[in-house]
Design a protein around this motif. Sequence first.
Motif, PDB file in Angstrom:
ATOM      1  N   THR A 138      51.308 -62.679 -58.601  1.00 16.81           N
ATOM      2  CA  THR A 138      50.622 -63.632 -58.837  1.00 16.81           C
ATOM      3  C   THR A 138      49.699 -63.931 -57.997  1.00 16.81           C
ATOM      4  N   LEU A 139      49.615 -63.731 -56.595  1.00 18.12           N
ATOM      5  CA  LEU A 139      48.986 -63.704 -54.913  1.00 18.12           C
ATOM      6  C   LEU A 139      48.341 -62.055 -56.080  1.00 18.12           C
ATOM      7  N   VAL A 140      48.727 -60.998 -56.126  1.00 17.38           N
ATOM      8  CA  VAL A 140      48.153 -60.131 -56.084  1.00 17.38           C
ATOM      9  C   VAL A 140      46.884 -59.630 -57.431  1.00 17.38           C
ATOM     10  N   ALA A 141      47.098 -60.991 -58.353  1.00 16.01           N
ATOM     11  CA  ALA A 141      46.628 -61.257 -59.746  1.00 16.01           C
ATOM     12  C   ALA A 141      45.307 -62.329 -58.964  1.00 16.01           C
ATOM     13  N   GLY A 202      37.382 -62.222 -52.314  1.00 14.67           N
ATOM     14  CA  GLY A 202      38.038 -62.642 -52.808  1.00 14.67           C
ATOM     15  C   GLY A 202      38.711 -63.927 -52.945  1.00 14.67           C
ATOM     16  N   ILE A 203      38.577 -64.457 -53.659  1.00 21.30           N
ATOM     17  CA  ILE A 203      39.348 -66.078 -53.904  1.00 21.30           C
ATOM     18  C   ILE A 203      41.044 -66.543 -53.009  1.00 21.30           C
ATOM     19  N   VAL A 204      40.415 -66.941 -51.985  1.00 19.78           N
ATOM     20  CA  VAL A 204      41.140 -67.311 -50.735  1.00 19.78           C
ATOM     21  C   VAL A 204      41.858 -69.005 -52.331  1.00 19.78           C
ATOM     22  N   HIS A 205      43.579 -68.694 -51.622  1.00 19.12           N
ATOM     23  CA  HIS A 205      44.043 -69.991 -52.428  1.00 19.12           C
ATOM     24  C   HIS A 205      44.099 -71.435 -51.220  1.00 19.12           C
ATOM     25  N   GLY A 206      44.637 -70.560 -49.725  1.00 19.60           N
ATOM     26  CA  GLY A 206      44.654 -71.045 -48.710  1.00 19.60           C
ATOM     27  C   GLY A 206      46.449 -71.823 -48.344  1.00 19.60           C
ATOM     28  N   ASP A 207      46.652 -71.724 -49.604  1.00 15.80           N
ATOM     29  CA  ASP A 207      48.515 -72.587 -48.559  1.00 15.80           C
ATOM     30  C   ASP A 207      49.021 -72.066 -49.776  1.00 15.80           C
ATOM     31  N   PHE A 208      49.336 -70.726 -49.583  1.00 16.13           N
ATOM     32  CA  PHE A 208      49.773 -69.952 -51.081  1.00 16.13           C
ATOM     33  C   PHE A 208      51.432 -69.488 -50.517  1.00 16.13           C
ATOM     34  N   LEU A 241      49.845 -66.268 -44.887  1.00 13.27           N
ATOM     35  CA  LEU A 241      50.426 -67.720 -44.396  1.00 13.27           C
ATOM     36  C   LEU A 241      51.565 -67.410 -45.541  1.00 13.27           C
ATOM     37  N   MET A 242      51.927 -67.151 -46.297  1.00  7.44           N
ATOM     38  CA  MET A 242      53.589 -66.348 -47.261  1.00  7.44           C
ATOM     39  C   MET A 242      54.055 -66.414 -46.069  1.00  7.44           C
ATOM     40  N   TRP A 289      47.527 -59.805 -36.715  1.00  6.44           N
ATOM     41  CA  TRP A 289      45.963 -60.581 -36.070  1.00  6.44           C
ATOM     42  C   TRP A 289      46.204 -61.879 -37.797  1.00  6.44           C
ATOM     43  N   TYR A 290      46.400 -61.152 -38.583  1.00  7.74           N
ATOM     44  CA  TYR A 290      45.944 -62.741 -39.883  1.00  7.74           C
ATOM     45  C   TYR A 290      47.673 -62.676 -39.665  1.00  7.74           C
ATOM     46  N   LEU A 291      48.884 -62.741 -38.725  1.00  9.93           N
ATOM     47  CA  LEU A 291      49.698 -63.642 -39.033  1.00  9.93           C
ATOM     48  C   LEU A 291      50.331 -64.746 -37.907  1.00  9.93           C
ATOM     49  N   GLY A 292      48.951 -64.238 -37.167  1.00 10.48           N
ATOM     50  CA  GLY A 292      49.008 -65.222 -35.688  1.00 10.48           C
ATOM     51  C   GLY A 292      47.653 -66.458 -36.213  1.00 10.48           C
TER      52      GLY A 292
END
Length: 340
Positions: A138-141, A202-208, A241-242, A289-292
């Motif tokens: 779903t996140l990929v979609a 892309g579209i970022v959910h922000g709290d997926f 974030l996930m 870096w994204y994990l940080g």
Amino acid sequence: MSADSTPGLDLDRLGAWLPQAVAGAGTSLSATLLAGGKSNLTYAVTDGVATWVLRRPPLGHVLATAHDMAREYRVMTALQGTDVPVPTTVAFCDDVDVLGAPFYVMERVEGTPYRYAGELETLGHERTRRISERLVDTLVALHAVDPAAIGLGDFGRPDGFLGRQVRRWKKQMDASYTRDLPAADELHRLLAGAVPEESATGIVHGDFRLDNVLTDDRDRPAAVIDWEMATLGDPLTDLALMCVYGRLGERVRGDSIVDCASAPGFLSEDEIVARYAAGSDRDLSGFGWYLGLAAYKLAAILEGIHFRHLEGQTVGEGFDRIGEVIHPLLDSGIAALKEN
């Protein structure tokens, strides 16, 4: 139902507004605060015939830009008809005289927002694995959707997104400080000093995460919910974030922490990243870096919740240990950057 049992709702005023926005709605309403909301408040509202879900900002201390109802309503409305399952939006209200803040109403979707490992353990290894696989798919979609094609081309400012994220969450953290957090200062310094080149917009959910997806009884995502932080930007921030939610759940157990990723059968972090990479053409090098950033962002959110708890402005249970979990979270973010 009394106002004491539905904080944040004036049912008389809502009952006067709702029939004007929703054809056939009744004026005599009852409501229930739905469990699990530690940010925006979510209620089931019924007139005895139909039931809707209403979302409004939290009570009391609200950080700037953090609880934008109009944006949440807009992105869900735009995503209807795509491969991303979302609830059908019904009505939006920006008249603060009704409930004291903007809010919106949407259809009620049947499904379970799995939050804890124990909930998934009852389903068994095979079903848990299937649920986690479909979560990643779903996140990929979502990240494959062309924002401009669904009317969201102006939904955010993707250029310089990552640098702005670092600055934004520093501002949010500073606004909620209740104590010295030297690890937060160190993590911010590391992030600001090594902002990478961004992946395609892309579209970022922000709290997926899994409890922001309603899963139906056939283990399929019925609806992605809680879009309050959605924007345009680098979608790899969602994936990170996930993963950080999963790390946090492994380190700290308790009723205030999402630990569903610890359930037997749930994809491991490496499997999550690999499945995402197989379905997407995004470059995952430098993912540390994204994990940080994800650790810093989540720490800022939790510190805001901790602030509201200390002020007696949170609604529901499970807030008393929020302040403790921020320390290991920040430490994990620093480690991820240093290992990157």
